[in-house]
Motif scaffolding. Structure first.
Motif, short mmCIF file in Angstrom:
data_model
loop_
_atom_site.label_atom_id
_atom_site.label_comp_id
_atom_site.label_asym_id
_atom_site.label_seq_id
_atom_site.Cartn_x
_atom_site.Cartn_y
_atom_site.Cartn_z
N VAL A 104 -62.20 30.72 67.33
CA VAL A 104 -63.33 30.49 66.42
C VAL A 104 -63.55 31.72 65.53
CG1 VAL A 104 -65.82 30.13 66.29
CG2 VAL A 104 -64.46 28.83 67.93
N ASP A 105 -63.51 31.48 64.23
CA ASP A 105 -63.70 32.54 63.21
C ASP A 105 -62.63 33.63 63.26
OD1 ASP A 105 -65.94 31.28 62.21
OD2 ASP A 105 -67.30 32.35 63.55
N LYS A 106 -61.57 33.39 63.97
CA LYS A 106 -60.49 34.40 64.09
C LYS A 106 -59.53 34.25 62.90
CE LYS A 106 -59.94 36.19 67.69
NZ LYS A 106 -60.59 37.42 68.19
N PRO A 107 -59.28 35.33 62.17
CA PRO A 107 -58.28 35.22 61.10
C PRO A 107 -56.90 34.87 61.66
CG PRO A 107 -59.61 37.20 60.83
CD PRO A 107 -59.93 36.64 62.20
N VAL A 108 -56.30 33.85 61.09
CA VAL A 108 -54.96 33.43 61.52
C VAL A 108 -54.08 33.33 60.29
CG1 VAL A 108 -53.57 31.59 62.57
CG2 VAL A 108 -55.82 32.12 63.53
N ALA A 109 -52.93 34.01 60.34
CA ALA A 109 -51.90 33.83 59.32
C ALA A 109 -50.92 32.81 59.87
CB ALA A 109 -51.19 35.16 59.05
N LEU A 110 -50.64 31.79 59.09
CA LEU A 110 -49.73 30.73 59.54
C LEU A 110 -48.49 30.69 58.67
CD1 LEU A 110 -48.99 28.24 61.25
CD2 LEU A 110 -50.18 26.86 59.53
N ILE A 111 -47.34 30.86 59.31
CA ILE A 111 -46.05 30.77 58.61
C ILE A 111 -45.22 29.71 59.31
CG2 ILE A 111 -43.93 32.00 58.00
CD1 ILE A 111 -45.86 34.58 58.31
N THR A 112 -44.75 28.74 58.55
CA THR A 112 -43.85 27.74 59.10
C THR A 112 -42.50 27.99 58.46
OG1 THR A 112 -45.68 26.18 59.28
CG2 THR A 112 -43.46 25.28 59.48
N ALA A 113 -41.53 28.40 59.28
CA ALA A 113 -40.19 28.72 58.79
C ALA A 113 -39.22 27.76 59.48
CB ALA A 113 -39.84 30.17 59.11
N ASN A 137 -55.86 30.44 52.40
CA ASN A 137 -54.66 29.83 51.83
C ASN A 137 -53.56 30.87 51.56
OD1 ASN A 137 -53.29 27.57 50.91
ND2 ASN A 137 -53.76 28.07 48.78
N GLU A 138 -53.94 32.04 51.08
CA GLU A 138 -52.95 33.08 50.73
C GLU A 138 -52.33 33.71 51.98
OE1 GLU A 138 -56.04 32.95 49.42
OE2 GLU A 138 -55.41 32.08 47.50
N ALA A 139 -52.89 33.41 53.15
CA ALA A 139 -52.29 33.92 54.40
C ALA A 139 -51.53 32.80 55.12
CB ALA A 139 -53.38 34.51 55.30
N THR A 140 -51.13 31.80 54.36
CA THR A 140 -50.27 30.74 54.92
C THR A 140 -49.01 30.66 54.06
OG1 THR A 140 -51.08 28.88 53.60
CG2 THR A 140 -52.33 29.43 55.58
N LEU A 141 -47.92 30.27 54.68
CA LEU A 141 -46.65 30.22 53.96
C LEU A 141 -45.72 29.22 54.61
CD1 LEU A 141 -44.83 31.52 51.72
CD2 LEU A 141 -44.11 33.18 53.46
N LEU A 142 -45.13 28.38 53.81
CA LEU A 142 -44.10 27.46 54.28
C LEU A 142 -42.76 27.95 53.73
CD1 LEU A 142 -43.16 24.73 55.52
CD2 LEU A 142 -43.72 23.67 53.32
N ILE A 143 -41.83 28.24 54.65
CA ILE A 143 -40.50 28.73 54.23
C ILE A 143 -39.45 27.67 54.62
CG2 ILE A 143 -38.82 30.60 54.36
CD1 ILE A 143 -41.02 32.39 55.55
N GLY A 167 -46.74 39.41 50.79
CA GLY A 167 -48.02 38.95 50.22
C GLY A 167 -48.94 38.39 51.30
N VAL A 168 -48.37 37.58 52.19
CA VAL A 168 -49.16 37.00 53.29
C VAL A 168 -49.74 38.12 54.15
CG1 VAL A 168 -48.94 35.78 55.50
CG2 VAL A 168 -48.00 34.77 53.42
N MET A 169 -48.90 39.09 54.47
CA MET A 169 -49.35 40.16 55.37
C MET A 169 -50.43 41.02 54.70
SD MET A 169 -48.79 40.69 58.44
CE MET A 169 -48.88 41.90 59.73
#
Ligand SMILES: Cc1cc2nc3c(=O)[nH]c(=O)nc-3n(C[C@H](O)[C@H](O)[C@H](O)COP(=O)(O)O)c2cc1C
Length: 177
Positions: A104-113, A137-143, A167-169
């Protein structure tokens, strides 16, 4: 208590030599030295989700991970897609985190590679939303086509992918500081 100086990184792939694991190692190299960046290595120890065991004394591996998550300033998830979905072991782990409110309210960066990855990426965004994680949104990335973007030694060889990961990091580190 939140440890402002720690990041927990989780790979959705258990495979030895996993591209996702290599990406997490790359991101660790971008992390300032005063932030403890650790890659979680017990995903395979998380038992199948059982609502009957989902209480204040869950299985040991679950209890440990809940504690890691609660103490971390932010979480990085990097995962492939399997059979048009989220890898079972990753979704299973997230199911254990619902009742504990660990995200809850924890920053999560999501990358799907992955080879393609669109279904898993979309599904994870929904699941993380259900867990009330803080997703920017800027901390998510689909590769997509990930295997062509990493060499046999685990180096990222695609310039655009490396730029996008940096950029995500950058955004993610800004969120946890
Ligand atoms: C059983 C299986 C199913 C897969 N299904 C998909 C899929 O539905 N979509 C996709 O994008 N990639 C799929 N892949 C390919 C993975 O994305 C690819 O192997 C990726 O490199 C796995 O990540 P890793 O290198 O971190 O282990 C599948 C791979 C396996 C082994």
């Amino acid at each position: 208590m939140n440890d402002k100086s720690s990041i927990l990184a989780i790979s959705g792939s258990l495979r030895s030599g996993s591209s996702n694991h290599h990406i997490l190692k790359f991101l660790g190299g971008l992390t300032p030295a005063d932030i403890n960046y650790s890659i979680y290595d017990r995903l395979a120890d998380i038992p199948p989700f059982d609502p009957g065991l989902d209480h204040e004394s869950p299985p040991e591996a679950v209890s440990e991970l809940r504690s890691f998550m609660k103490n971390a300033a932010g979480i990085v998830i990097c995962t492939p897609e399997y059979a048009f979905g989220v890898p079972g072991q990753l979704k299973n782990m997230l199911d254990w985190m619902v009742s504990s409110s660990s995200l809850v309210d924890k920053p999560v960066a999501l990358i799907t590679a992955s080879s393609v990855g669109t279904h898993a990426h979309a599904a994870l965004l929904l699941t993380l939303g259900a867990l009330s994680a803080k997703i920017t949104n800027e901390a998510t990335l689909l590769i997509p086509f990930i295997r062509s973007k990493i060499d046999a030694d685990g180096n990222i060889v695609d310039t655009e992918t490396e730029r996008a990961l940096r950029g995500v990091m950058k955004v993610f580190l800004g969120e946890i500081s």
